[in-house]
Design an enzyme around this catalytic site. Structure first.
Site, PDB file in Angstrom:
ATOM      1  CB  ALA A  63     -60.988 -39.035 -11.179  1.00 62.12           C
ATOM      2  N   GLY A 108     -65.232 -38.801 -14.383  1.00 65.55           N
ATOM      3  CA  GLY A 108     -64.279 -37.893 -15.102  1.00 65.55           C
ATOM      4  C   GLY A 108     -64.174 -38.150 -16.655  1.00 65.55           C
ATOM      5  CD  GLU A 111     -66.580 -34.689 -14.097  1.00 63.10           C
ATOM      6  OE1 GLU A 111     -65.690 -35.168 -13.954  1.00 63.10           O
ATOM      7  OE2 GLU A 111     -67.266 -33.721 -13.225  1.00 63.10           O
ATOM      8  CD  GLU A 131     -68.505 -37.999 -10.707  1.00 63.57           C
ATOM      9  OE1 GLU A 131     -69.743 -38.369 -11.062  1.00 63.57           O
ATOM     10  OE2 GLU A 131     -67.736 -37.649 -11.554  1.00 63.57           O
TER      11      GLU A 131
HETATM   12  C1  HXC Z   1     -59.072 -46.844 -10.325  1.00 65.00           C
HETATM   13  C2  HXC Z   1     -60.222 -48.283 -11.555  1.00 65.00           C
HETATM   14  C3  HXC Z   1     -60.968 -47.334 -11.915  1.00 65.00           C
HETATM   15  C4  HXC Z   1     -61.170 -45.924 -11.639  1.00 65.00           C
HETATM   16  C5  HXC Z   1     -61.430 -49.069 -12.894  1.00 65.00           C
HETATM   17  N1  HXC Z   1     -60.401 -49.538 -12.142  1.00 65.00           N
HETATM   18  N2  HXC Z   1     -62.215 -47.912 -12.858  1.00 65.00           N
HETATM   19  N3  HXC Z   1     -59.300 -47.897 -10.889  1.00 65.00           N
HETATM   20  N4  HXC Z   1     -60.179 -45.874 -10.405  1.00 65.00           N
HETATM   21  N5  HXC Z   1     -62.053 -45.107 -11.648  1.00 65.00           N
HETATM   22  C6  HXC Z   1     -59.839 -50.835 -12.088  1.00 65.00           C
HETATM   23  C7  HXC Z   1     -60.473 -51.588 -10.959  1.00 65.00           C
HETATM   24  O1  HXC Z   1     -59.904 -51.250  -9.847  1.00 65.00           O
HETATM   25  C8  HXC Z   1     -59.592 -52.768 -11.359  1.00 65.00           C
HETATM   26  O2  HXC Z   1     -58.282 -52.953 -11.057  1.00 65.00           O
HETATM   27  C9  HXC Z   1     -59.609 -52.762 -13.187  1.00 65.00           C
HETATM   28  O3  HXC Z   1     -59.618 -51.319 -13.317  1.00 65.00           O
HETATM   29  C10 HXC Z   1     -60.769 -53.341 -13.875  1.00 65.00           C
HETATM   30  O4  HXC Z   1     -61.803 -52.865 -13.224  1.00 65.00           O
HETATM   31  P1  HXC Z   1     -63.151 -54.114 -12.653  1.00 65.00           P
HETATM   32  O5  HXC Z   1     -63.937 -53.306 -11.685  1.00 65.00           O
HETATM   33  O6  HXC Z   1     -62.461 -55.319 -12.226  1.00 65.00           O
HETATM   34  O7  HXC Z   1     -63.743 -54.433 -13.740  1.00 65.00           O
HETATM   35  P2  HXC Z   1     -65.225 -54.653 -14.339  1.00 65.00           P
HETATM   36  O8  HXC Z   1     -66.046 -55.481 -13.467  1.00 65.00           O
HETATM   37  O9  HXC Z   1     -65.429 -54.801 -15.746  1.00 65.00           O
HETATM   38  O10 HXC Z   1     -66.056 -53.024 -14.121  1.00 65.00           O
HETATM   39  C11 HXC Z   1     -65.425 -51.979 -14.892  1.00 65.00           C
HETATM   40  C12 HXC Z   1     -66.154 -50.857 -14.429  1.00 65.00           C
HETATM   41  C13 HXC Z   1     -65.783 -50.463 -13.115  1.00 65.00           C
HETATM   42  C14 HXC Z   1     -67.721 -50.574 -14.807  1.00 65.00           C
HETATM   43  C15 HXC Z   1     -65.261 -49.403 -15.137  1.00 65.00           C
HETATM   44  O11 HXC Z   1     -64.281 -50.654 -12.718  1.00 65.00           O
HETATM   45  C16 HXC Z   1     -66.174 -49.284 -12.168  1.00 65.00           C
HETATM   46  O12 HXC Z   1     -67.250 -49.177 -11.929  1.00 65.00           O
HETATM   47  N6  HXC Z   1     -65.061 -48.434 -12.214  1.00 65.00           N
HETATM   48  C17 HXC Z   1     -65.337 -46.965 -11.393  1.00 65.00           C
HETATM   49  C18 HXC Z   1     -66.017 -46.169 -12.139  1.00 65.00           C
HETATM   50  C19 HXC Z   1     -66.270 -44.752 -11.295  1.00 65.00           C
HETATM   51  O13 HXC Z   1     -66.865 -44.977 -10.109  1.00 65.00           O
HETATM   52  N7  HXC Z   1     -65.769 -43.735 -11.920  1.00 65.00           N
HETATM   53  C20 HXC Z   1     -66.023 -42.424 -11.241  1.00 65.00           C
HETATM   54  C21 HXC Z   1     -64.574 -41.980 -10.271  1.00 65.00           C
HETATM   55  S1  HXC Z   1     -65.158 -40.564  -9.619  1.00 65.00           S
HETATM   56  P3  HXC Z   1     -57.668 -54.178 -10.173  1.00 65.00           P
HETATM   57  O14 HXC Z   1     -56.651 -53.661  -9.683  1.00 65.00           O
HETATM   58  O15 HXC Z   1     -58.812 -54.877  -9.267  1.00 65.00           O
HETATM   59  O16 HXC Z   1     -57.753 -55.220 -11.470  1.00 65.00           O
HETATM   60  C22 HXC Z   1     -64.607 -39.397 -10.789  1.00 65.00           C
HETATM   61  C23 HXC Z   1     -64.668 -37.953 -10.149  1.00 65.00           C
HETATM   62  C24 HXC Z   1     -63.910 -37.084 -10.978  1.00 65.00           C
HETATM   63  O17 HXC Z   1     -64.292 -39.694 -11.788  1.00 65.00           O
HETATM   64  C25 HXC Z   1     -63.817 -35.588 -10.691  1.00 65.00           C
HETATM   65  C26 HXC Z   1     -62.782 -35.654  -9.534  1.00 65.00           C
HETATM   66  C27 HXC Z   1     -62.554 -34.229  -9.097  1.00 65.00           C
END
Ligand code: HXC
Length: 254
Positions: A63, A108, A111, A131
């Protein structure tokens, strides 16, 4: 940013493509997924649905964290319920679904993958429920579907640590059905989709229903439902064609 739906030879492909955020899902993306799934459900000609992420690096990175960052408790609950209802429409699809996972399936994203019936992963795919590292818990079904799919021990290892798991580790846990070389993912998923599309749509739909309902009921209730649905198969022309074709030593026309 968009979700596209294409349909070709009874096979629907839903591509989640938001390259600037590794295909992370905000409300618009979730609603577009819902529209695509509703369209598939209404079209009896579709026999398989494939979910995939656009680009090469990410299936879905979860998400959208920016979108969630300033939510109130009430908004958080509403957001979780929206995602849960969209993912439930996927698991309740009449036709089988496949997640084709070429890269990150995080939060997500995992999921979404586990709301599908089958998961084929590239050797470069990577899975996590990260998360807790964000101070939240899975909210799009992760604590429930993941636990049912891979058992409480594995689900707790993923959810409580938030760590990333490779495709091979996911295979060992039963999180994915197959791991294939990266450049063969599309080919393998298409072959699986064709194989599913050649089966009896009615048989597949009823088998899915028996499995899904059984997961939410006692063994005895599940067995009763199985017998009732087994009986129902005999009201379908597909049963007559399938068995007649076997007896006539020819391929069934299902
Ligand atoms: C918003 C995201 C994102 C996310 C990546 N991006 N994942 N933006 N939400 N989930 C964006 C980054 O901010 C960045 O934007 C661009 O994508 C590239 O990401 P980088 O981090 O620069 O790339 P990299 O170093 O290659 O790492 C990739 C990655 C990392 C491993 C996917 O971005 C990451 O860990 N993302 C978060 C993953 C996460 O925690 N997902 C779970 C979310 S909670 P900019 O603008 O800086 O270029 C969830 C809850 C669900 O899913 C249930 C809800 C009720």
């Amino acid at each position: 940013m968009s979700v596209t739906l294409s349909i070709d030879h009874h096979i629907a492909r839903i591509v989640i493509d938001r390259p600037e955020a590794f295909n992370a899902m905000n409300e618009s993306i979730l609603l577009q997924i819902k529209d695509a799934v509703d369209t598939i459900q209404k079209n009896e000609d579709i026999r398989v649905a494939i979910f995939m992420g656009g680009g090469t690096k990410s299936f879905v990175a979860g998400a959208d964290i920016s979108y969630m960052s300033s939510m109130t408790p009430l908004e958080g609950e509403k957001w979780a319920k929206l995602g849960q209802s969209v993912f439930s429409t996927i698991s309740e699809l009449r036709c089988p679904s496949i997640a084709a996972i070429q890269g990150y399936a995080l939060g997500g994203g995992t999921e979404l993958a586990i709301a599908c019936d089958l998961r084929i992963a590239s050797e470069k795919a990577c899975f996590a429920q990260p998360e807790v590292k964000l101070g939240i818990i899975p909210g799009f079904g992760g604590t429930q579907r993941l636990t049912r799919l891979i058992g409480p021990g594995n689900a707790k290892q993923m959810i409580l640590t938030g760590n990333q798991f490779s495709a091979q580790q996911a295979l060992a846990m039963g999180l994915v059905n197959e791991v294939v070389p990266h450049d063969q993912l599309t080919e393998r998923v298409d072959a699986l989709a064709l194989s599913l599309a050649s089966g009896s749509p009615n048989g597949i739909r009823l088998a899915k229903e028996a499995i899904e309902h059984g997961l939410q009921s006692s063994l005895n209730e599940g067995l009763q439902l199985e017998a009732a649905l087994f009986g129902l198969c005999f009201a379908s022309p597909e049963q007559r064609e399938g068995m007649t074709a076997f007896l006539e030593k020819r391929k069934p026309k299902l």
